[in-house]
Write a protein that holds these residues in place. Structure first.
Motif, PDB file in Angstrom:
ATOM      1  N   GLY A 326       0.813  -1.207   0.000  1.00 16.22           N
ATOM      2  CA  GLY A 326       0.000   0.000   0.000  1.00 16.22           C
ATOM      3  C   GLY A 326       0.847   1.258   0.000  1.00 16.22           C
ATOM      4  O   GLY A 326       0.534   2.239  -0.687  1.00 16.22           O
ATOM      5  N   ALA A 327       1.932   1.238   0.768  1.00 20.75           N
ATOM      6  CA  ALA A 327       2.820   2.407   0.828  1.00 20.75           C
ATOM      7  C   ALA A 327       3.515   2.664  -0.496  1.00 20.75           C
ATOM      8  O   ALA A 327       3.946   3.795  -0.764  1.00 20.75           O
ATOM      9  N   GLN A 328       3.652   1.651  -1.316  1.00 19.05           N
ATOM     10  CA  GLN A 328       4.328   1.789  -2.607  1.00 19.05           C
ATOM     11  C   GLN A 328       3.363   1.973  -3.772  1.00 19.05           C
ATOM     12  O   GLN A 328       3.774   1.986  -4.928  1.00 19.05           O
ATOM     13  N   ASP A 329       2.084   2.157  -3.478  1.00 24.22           N
ATOM     14  CA  ASP A 329       1.075   2.380  -4.513  1.00 24.22           C
ATOM     15  C   ASP A 329       1.285   3.773  -5.119  1.00 24.22           C
ATOM     16  O   ASP A 329       1.286   4.773  -4.397  1.00 24.22           O
ATOM     17  N   LYS A 369      12.513  -2.284  11.289  1.00 21.75           N
ATOM     18  CA  LYS A 369      12.886  -3.697  11.371  1.00 21.75           C
ATOM     19  C   LYS A 369      14.399  -3.847  11.395  1.00 21.75           C
ATOM     20  O   LYS A 369      15.107  -3.356  10.513  1.00 21.75           O
ATOM     21  N   ILE A 370      14.907  -4.513  12.393  1.00 23.93           N
ATOM     22  CA  ILE A 370      16.346  -4.747  12.502  1.00 23.93           C
ATOM     23  C   ILE A 370      16.713  -5.937  11.618  1.00 23.93           C
ATOM     24  O   ILE A 370      16.111  -7.009  11.707  1.00 23.93           O
ATOM     25  N   GLY A 371      17.695  -5.737  10.729  1.00 23.65           N
ATOM     26  CA  GLY A 371      18.110  -6.814   9.835  1.00 23.65           C
ATOM     27  C   GLY A 371      17.428  -6.720   8.485  1.00 23.65           C
ATOM     28  O   GLY A 371      16.990  -5.647   8.055  1.00 23.65           O
ATOM     29  N   ASP A 372      17.331  -7.846   7.801  1.00 23.38           N
ATOM     30  CA  ASP A 372      16.782  -7.873   6.449  1.00 23.38           C
ATOM     31  C   ASP A 372      15.323  -7.445   6.425  1.00 23.38           C
ATOM     32  O   ASP A 372      14.563  -7.703   7.359  1.00 23.38           O
ATOM     33  N   GLY A 373      14.963  -6.828   5.297  1.00 25.24           N
ATOM     34  CA  GLY A 373      13.584  -6.377   5.141  1.00 25.24           C
ATOM     35  C   GLY A 373      13.381  -4.994   5.745  1.00 25.24           C
ATOM     36  O   GLY A 373      14.276  -4.416   6.359  1.00 25.24           O
ATOM     37  N   LYS A 374      12.179  -4.462   5.542  1.00 24.88           N
ATOM     38  CA  LYS A 374      11.854  -3.139   6.054  1.00 24.88           C
ATOM     39  C   LYS A 374      10.479  -3.131   6.706  1.00 24.88           C
ATOM     40  O   LYS A 374       9.581  -3.867   6.306  1.00 24.88           O
ATOM     41  N   LEU A 375      10.339  -2.279   7.710  1.00 22.83           N
ATOM     42  CA  LEU A 375       9.049  -2.023   8.351  1.00 22.83           C
ATOM     43  C   LEU A 375       8.945  -0.519   8.535  1.00 22.83           C
ATOM     44  O   LEU A 375       9.737   0.084   9.255  1.00 22.83           O
ATOM     45  N   TRP A 376       7.972   0.100   7.854  1.00 26.22           N
ATOM     46  CA  TRP A 376       7.882   1.552   7.825  1.00 26.22           C
ATOM     47  C   TRP A 376       6.817   2.071   8.778  1.00 26.22           C
ATOM     48  O   TRP A 376       5.900   1.355   9.195  1.00 26.22           O
ATOM     49  N   TYR A 377       6.941   3.346   9.060  1.00 25.77           N
ATOM     50  CA  TYR A 377       5.963   4.086   9.859  1.00 25.77           C
ATOM     51  C   TYR A 377       5.032   4.769   8.869  1.00 25.77           C
ATOM     52  O   TYR A 377       5.376   5.777   8.267  1.00 25.77           O
ATOM     53  N   TRP A 381       6.085  10.179   5.691  1.00 31.39           N
ATOM     54  CA  TRP A 381       6.309  10.098   4.253  1.00 31.39           C
ATOM     55  C   TRP A 381       6.667   8.681   3.799  1.00 31.39           C
ATOM     56  O   TRP A 381       6.526   8.354   2.612  1.00 31.39           O
ATOM     57  N   ASP A 382       7.100   7.815   4.716  1.00 31.87           N
ATOM     58  CA  ASP A 382       7.360   6.419   4.350  1.00 31.87           C
ATOM     59  C   ASP A 382       6.116   5.731   3.817  1.00 31.87           C
ATOM     60  O   ASP A 382       6.209   4.757   3.060  1.00 31.87           O
ATOM     61  N   GLY A 383       4.958   6.192   4.220  1.00 28.55           N
ATOM     62  CA  GLY A 383       3.717   5.591   3.747  1.00 28.55           C
ATOM     63  C   GLY A 383       3.293   6.069   2.370  1.00 28.55           C
ATOM     64  O   GLY A 383       2.270   5.613   1.846  1.00 28.55           O
ATOM     65  N   TYR A 384       4.078   6.968   1.795  1.00 28.35           N
ATOM     66  CA  TYR A 384       3.760   7.575   0.492  1.00 28.35           C
ATOM     67  C   TYR A 384       5.034   7.552  -0.356  1.00 28.35           C
ATOM     68  O   TYR A 384       5.542   8.572  -0.800  1.00 28.35           O
ATOM     69  N   GLN A 385       5.542   6.351  -0.574  1.00 31.27           N
ATOM     70  CA  GLN A 385       6.879   6.146  -1.112  1.00 31.27           C
ATOM     71  C   GLN A 385       7.092   6.775  -2.488  1.00 31.27           C
ATOM     72  O   GLN A 385       8.110   7.419  -2.730  1.00 31.27           O
ATOM     73  N   VAL A 386       6.176   6.568  -3.401  1.00 32.86           N
ATOM     74  CA  VAL A 386       6.386   7.023  -4.779  1.00 32.86           C
ATOM     75  C   VAL A 386       6.441   8.540  -4.830  1.00 32.86           C
ATOM     76  O   VAL A 386       7.334   9.120  -5.462  1.00 32.86           O
ATOM     77  N   GLU A 387       5.507   9.207  -4.168  1.00 32.43           N
ATOM     78  CA  GLU A 387       5.513  10.668  -4.180  1.00 32.43           C
ATOM     79  C   GLU A 387       6.730  11.221  -3.440  1.00 32.43           C
ATOM     80  O   GLU A 387       7.352  12.191  -3.886  1.00 32.43           O
ATOM     81  N   ARG A 388       7.097  10.604  -2.326  1.00 30.42           N
ATOM     82  CA  ARG A 388       8.277  11.033  -1.584  1.00 30.42           C
ATOM     83  C   ARG A 388       9.542  10.900  -2.434  1.00 30.42           C
ATOM     84  O   ARG A 388      10.372  11.815  -2.511  1.00 30.42           O
ATOM     85  N   ASN A 389       9.702   9.765  -3.098  1.00 32.02           N
ATOM     86  CA  ASN A 389      10.900   9.546  -3.909  1.00 32.02           C
ATOM     87  C   ASN A 389      10.959  10.487  -5.108  1.00 32.02           C
ATOM     88  O   ASN A 389      12.041  10.942  -5.494  1.00 32.02           O
TER      89      ASN A 389
END
Length: 516
Positions: A326-329, A369-377, A381-389
């Motif tokens: 959803g965050a990457q939509d 998330k510590i280690g592999d993978g990601k867990l965002w807040y 802006w982490d929840g709105y990845q495309v617009e942020r990037n």
């Protein structure tokens, strides 16, 4: 809300601005002056103090609200009142350089927003209000540099998140001693939460505010804090709101709990919350709400030294994502199409040495998330990845972009990366997430670092993280920005010592921030 202003909305704003200007020049007094003189007002009409905001090279907004009984609706008679404002170039008012009149109207909570012009650039002025034989406290403000001045220095304080119940607003005492030219407040001026007997202080009322009177009472309580009142009287503020001015984690016209607030009920709550916000902030008539909508994004220039872009990251956003997918939509938006285009045009057209962006919520990545993978807040802006990037890609072509944020109740100072998914990605800017004035209260620093230091390896762009209460202070010059993280020893007592936790530097022409 669409970025296009309707014809009716334009007429409303134009009428509001014209009324303010006419009142300031004394053209609207007419019979109202005589009527006001015949009926004295209750004592203590200036209980909420004074404030100024949104400085221009030749002007500033002067604010007060008449409220002899501030926690019970204000206590004013149901009629318009004429208020005189005065500006002097000395604190004793030996020589008034400007004066005029404005209406304090019941439909705006008897607030006054005098949009004063005709002042000299980059000057300190003192101001006060008078009505019904009563005189307000004296405030001090400062105009912006002239339009094309290069400017040598601008001192800016960054503040956010002041929860009445979590502590006293003691960081403002230190801020006042540091004498900033400008205070940028990026959200959570009040909290809508219910009264709690376990807090350092207790919210007024019996529940969350929903009506206009309830929001007015909550703002009045916050405005009674002596440290906040003194800071407003010492320097101009540039403000924007986040979620708690209305409802925790709301997005656009969607409340936190849509199963408990119908669309119609939440629209009414938005209208009440925005109305009370306007009534208590030193902002221009362009911010007069239109029902459940308000115009808050705007820009202010401080010569050729600083352009300040003030965002609204609540009113136009998509509802928060709940998953990584959803965050990457690509359809997810934080700013909305019109505001995004406005921001890009402002950045691309800027001639300023420093381009500051006041964003209520954190722009840099937070990988929980510590280690592999990601867990965002996802609320940031982490929840709105495309617009942020996409925005960060634009930063690569912007002169010295620096983001000023709040919301997190933590200090998080970061490099902004072109692509946080790529460890080798270029640094394109800097971000200062300011800690809270009081929200979160005094916390255990050892426990915080035991939890958060372990995440530093997954977030190498973080330069400083900390959980003390306080604010950030910036000395902005053409060659660089010197920043201080100022923290209070405690917010559980009405007074507290403060100190510098960290010093940082951003060099002009070199994206990123380094610890000194």
């Amino acid at each position: 809300m669409s970025g296009v202003v309707s014809a009716g909305r334009r007429r409303f704003l134009t009428a509001g601005a014209a009324a303010v200007g006419a009142a300031a020049s004394g053209q609207l007094l007419m019979a109202g002056t005589a009527r006001a003189a015949q009926t004295p007002l209750p004592a203590g009409v200036f209980s909420l103090g004074v404030a100024s905001g949104d400085p221009l090279p030749d002007g500033v907004v002067l604010w007060t609200r008449l409220a002899p009984d501030p926690l019970h609706g204000g206590g004013m008679p149901d009629r318009a009142v004429v208020v005189e404002w005065q500006i002097s170039d000395d604190p004793r008012f030996r020589r008034k350089v400007r004066s005029g009149y404005a209406w304090a109207r019941p439909e705006f909570g008897h607030s006054v927003h005098a949009d004063v012009r005709g002042l000299l650039p980059e000057r300190h002025y003192w101001y006060r209000f008078r009505t019904s034989g009563q005189i307000s406290p004296v405030g001090r403000t400062r105009t912006a540099p002239r339009q094309f001045a290069y400017g040598n220095h601008l001192r800016v304080a960054l503040a956010s998140c002041q929860n009445w119940q979590h502590g006293y607003f003691t960081p403002y005492a230190d801020m006042r001693a540091q004498d900033p030219d400008l205070v940028v407040f990026v959200g959570d001026y009040i909290y809508e939460s219910t009264p709690a007997s376990t807090g350092v202080r207790r919210h007024e009322g019996s529940g969350e505010p929903y009506s206009l009177v309830q929001y007015r009472n909550r703002y009045a309580q916050y405005r009674s804090d002596p440290h906040l009142k003194a800071m407003h009287a010492a320097a101009p503020f540039v403000v924007t709101f986040d979620d708690h001015e209305i409802d925790n984690d709301f997005a656009g016209d969607i409340p936190q709990d849509p199963d408990k607030q119908t669309p119609e009920a939440f629209a009414a709550r938005l209208a009440a919350g925005y109305q009370a916000y306007y009534e208590h902030m030193p902002v221009r008539a362009a911010a007069i709400p239109d029902g459940p909508h308000i115009r808050m994004h705007r820009r202010l220039d401080f010569g050729l030294l600083v352009r300040l872009n003030v965002l609204d990251t609540r009113q136009f956003r998509s509802d928060q994502a709940t998953t990584q997918a959803g965050a990457q939509d690509p359809a997810m938006t934080m700013l909305g199409a019109a505001q995004k285009q406005w921001l890009l045009s402002s950045l691309r057209g800027s001639q300023a040495r420093w381009n500051l962006i006041a964003s209520q919520i954190m722009m840099a990545e937070t990988d929980l998330k510590i280690g592999d993978g990601k867990l965002w807040y996802y609320d940031s802006w982490d929840g709105y990845q495309v617009e942020r990037n996409a925005l960060l890609a634009e930063f690569a072509n912007v002169r010295n972009p620096v983001v000023l944020s709040g919301d997190r109740h933590l200090t998080m100072i970061s490099d902004l990366k072109r692509d946080f998914a790529d460890p080798g990605s270029a640094v394109v800017g800097s971000e200062f997430v300011g800690t809270s004035i009081s929200s979160g209260g005094d916390q255990d620093a050892v426990a915080f670092h035991n939890e958060w230091d372990a995440r530093m390896g997954d977030n190498p762009h973080w330069k400083v993280i900390d959980n003390h209460r306080g604010y950030h202070l910036f000395d902005i010059r053409r060659t660089g920005i010197d920043a201080q993280v100022r923290i209070a020893d405690t917010v559980t007592r009405p007074t507290s010592a403060s100190r510098t936790l960290a010093k940082l530097h951003v060099e002009s022409g070199k994206p990123g921030v380094r610890k000194v």
